[in-house]
Design a protein around this motif. Structure first.
Motif, PDB file in Angstrom:
ATOM      1  N   GLY A   3       2.298  -2.199  -8.864  1.00 39.40           N
ATOM      2  CA  GLY A   3       2.475  -1.847  -7.453  1.00 39.40           C
ATOM      3  C   GLY A   3       3.720  -2.517  -6.925  1.00 39.40           C
ATOM      4  N   TYR A   4       4.303  -1.927  -5.883  1.00 39.81           N
ATOM      5  CA  TYR A   4       5.546  -2.493  -5.346  1.00 39.81           C
ATOM      6  C   TYR A   4       5.292  -3.887  -4.764  1.00 39.81           C
ATOM      7  CZ  TYR A   4       7.387   2.088  -6.250  1.00 39.81           C
ATOM      8  OH  TYR A   4       7.767   3.239  -6.900  1.00 39.81           O
ATOM      9  N   ASP A  46       0.869  -1.182   0.000  1.00 40.55           N
ATOM     10  CA  ASP A  46       0.000   0.000   0.000  1.00 40.55           C
ATOM     11  C   ASP A  46       0.909   1.236   0.000  1.00 40.55           C
ATOM     12  OD1 ASP A  46      -2.029   1.773   0.216  1.00 40.55           O
ATOM     13  OD2 ASP A  46      -2.455   1.377   2.326  1.00 40.55           O
ATOM     14  N   LYS A  47       1.474   1.518  -1.145  1.00 42.01           N
ATOM     15  CA  LYS A  47       2.517   2.545  -1.226  1.00 42.01           C
ATOM     16  C   LYS A  47       2.389   3.295  -2.555  1.00 42.01           C
ATOM     17  CE  LYS A  47       7.523   2.358  -1.424  1.00 42.01           C
ATOM     18  NZ  LYS A  47       8.687   1.484  -1.305  1.00 42.01           N
ATOM     19  N   GLU A  48       2.630   4.580  -2.505  1.00 46.79           N
ATOM     20  CA  GLU A  48       2.573   5.431  -3.696  1.00 46.79           C
ATOM     21  C   GLU A  48       3.578   4.948  -4.752  1.00 46.79           C
ATOM     22  OE1 GLU A  48       2.340  10.091  -3.376  1.00 46.79           O
ATOM     23  OE2 GLU A  48       4.435   9.469  -3.318  1.00 46.79           O
ATOM     24  N   LEU A  49       3.127   4.906  -5.986  1.00 48.33           N
ATOM     25  CA  LEU A  49       4.035   4.555  -7.095  1.00 48.33           C
ATOM     26  C   LEU A  49       4.806   5.812  -7.499  1.00 48.33           C
ATOM     27  CD1 LEU A  49       4.738   2.219  -9.152  1.00 48.33           C
ATOM     28  CD2 LEU A  49       3.049   3.270 -10.672  1.00 48.33           C
ATOM     29  N   LYS A  50       6.120   5.670  -7.630  1.00 54.22           N
ATOM     30  CA  LYS A  50       6.917   6.848  -8.007  1.00 54.22           C
ATOM     31  C   LYS A  50       6.671   7.185  -9.477  1.00 54.22           C
ATOM     32  CE  LYS A  50      10.757   6.245  -4.838  1.00 54.22           C
ATOM     33  NZ  LYS A  50      12.092   5.677  -4.698  1.00 54.22           N
ATOM     34  N   LEU A  51       6.530   8.478  -9.744  1.00 50.20           N
ATOM     35  CA  LEU A  51       6.284   8.900 -11.127  1.00 50.20           C
ATOM     36  C   LEU A  51       7.429   8.449 -12.039  1.00 50.20           C
ATOM     37  CD1 LEU A  51       4.477  10.468 -13.114  1.00 50.20           C
ATOM     38  CD2 LEU A  51       5.781  12.525 -12.559  1.00 50.20           C
TER      39      LEU A  51
END
Ligand SMILES: Cc1cc2nc3c(=O)[nH]c(=O)nc-3n(C[C@H](O)[C@H](O)[C@H](O)COP(=O)(O)O)c2cc1C
Length: 245
Positions: free
Chosen positions: A239-240, A65-70
Motif C-alpha cells: 500500500g502507498y 486508503d488508496k487504490e493500488l495502481k495495476l
C-alpha cells in the motif's frame, strides 16, 4: 415479439453477459476461472537508486486508503520473480528462464499470488502470477483480504492494504535435487531473495510492505486454496506509504 426479433435477442444474450461481467467481478460474482490478465510491461529505470532504497526500506504496516495502481502491482510482481533471461529451450524446471531473484539450482520453488481488494482495473480476487507470461490468472473472485488477515492472527494491516502478495513453495522442486539441505536452507533462502526484491522495488514506487510469517498454515492454506504440495511462507501487504500523502 416476432420470431425474427426473438432470434436476435437470443443471439445477443452471450454478448450482453460479457458486457455486464466486469461489474459482477467487482462485486465478487461468478467469473470465468480461466481469466488471464496481461500485466503492464515492467520498466527498467527509476529515480530511486538501489542505495537509497536499501537505506530507507522499512517494514511498513500502515498504508494510505488508496487504490493500488495495476502498473505498480505489475512492477512488484516482476521484481519478485519476473523472467530476465528467457530460456525457452532450457530444461523444464526453468519454466521460462532465469529470474530477478537467484534460486538454488534454478529450481524456482516459489509460487506467488496476489490477493487483491483495491487495485485499479482489477476485480477483487485471488490471482496467481505467471512469471513466464507476466500475467495474472484469476483463481477466486471476491475480496479475501479480511479472511487472510484473520488467518494471520488478525494482523489488521493485511485487511487494510489494497493488495498483498502471498508466497508458497513447492519444496519438492528443490529437495528432488538437494534433499534435506534444500528443505532446511535453500527454499527459504530463495524466498528471502525474492522478498527483499519486493521490499526494494516497493520502496522505489512509494509503496510500503512488510514480510509476514506469523499465520496459521492451515487457515491461510484454506483461504488461498493452495494445492497440498505447496507450503505457505509469506504474506506481503502492499500500500502507498502514508507520509507521501
Ligand atoms: C521471517 C520474518 C517474519 C516476519 N513476520 C512478521 C509478522 O508476522 N508480522 C509483522 O508485523 N512483521 C513481521 N516481520 C517483519 C519484522 O518484524 C521486521 O523486519 C523487523 O522488525 C525489522 O524491521 P525492518 O524490516 O523495518 O527493518 C517478519 C520478518 C521476517 C524476516
Amino acid at each position: 415479439m416476432s420470431k425474427k426479433y426473438l432470434l436476435i435477442v437470443v443471439l445477443a444474450l452471450p454478448y450482453l453477459f460479457l458486457l455486464c461481467s466486469p461489474e459482477n467481478e467487482k462485486e465478487g460474482g461468478k467469473m470465468d476461472s480461466s481469466k488471464i490478465i496481461k500485466l503492464p510491461e515492467p520498466v527498467n529505470e527509476s529515480d530511486v537508486s538501489v542505495e537509497e532504497a536499501l537505506k530507507n526500506r522499512r517494514s511498513i504496516r500502515s498504508y494510505q486508503d488508496k487504490e493500488l495502481k495495476l502498473e505498480h502491482l505489475s512492477q512488484i510482481l516482476w521484481s519478485s520473480y519476473g523472467i530476465t533471461k528467457s530460456m525457452e529451450s532450457g530444461p523444464d524446471f526453468l519454466r521460462g528462464g532465469l529470474r530477478t531473484a537467484p534460486s538454488a539450482g534454478a529450481r524456482y520453488p516459489l509460487e506467488i499470488y496476489a490477493v487483491c481488494g483495491n487495485v485499479s482495473d482489477l476485480a477483487a480476487g485471488i490471482y496467481k502470477y505467471d512469471s513466464k507470461e507476466h500475467t495474472l490468472k484469476l483463481l477466486q473472485s471476491g475480496d479475501q483480504r479480511s479472511e487472510l488477515s484473520e488467518a494471520a492472527y488478525g494482523q489488521s494491516f493485511i485487511a487494510k492494504a489494497p493488495a498483498s502478495l502471498f508466497y508458497s513453495a513447492v519444496y519438492e522442486r528443490t529437495t528432488s535435487k538437494y534433499g534435506q539441505r534444500g528443505r532446511e536452507r535453500y527454499v527459504c533462502m530463495d524466498l528471502g531473495h525474492s522478498a527483499e526484491n519486493v521490499y526494494l522495488q516497493a520502496y522505489s514506487l512509494g509503496i510500503g510492505t512488510c514480510a509476514v510469517g506469523a499465520f496459521s498454515d492451515q487457515d491461510v492454506s484454506k483461504v488461498m486454496q493452495i494445492p497440498e504440495q505447496e507450503t505457505p511462507l509469506y504474506i506481503m501487504p502492499l500500500g502507498y506509504i502514508e507520509s507521501q500523502k
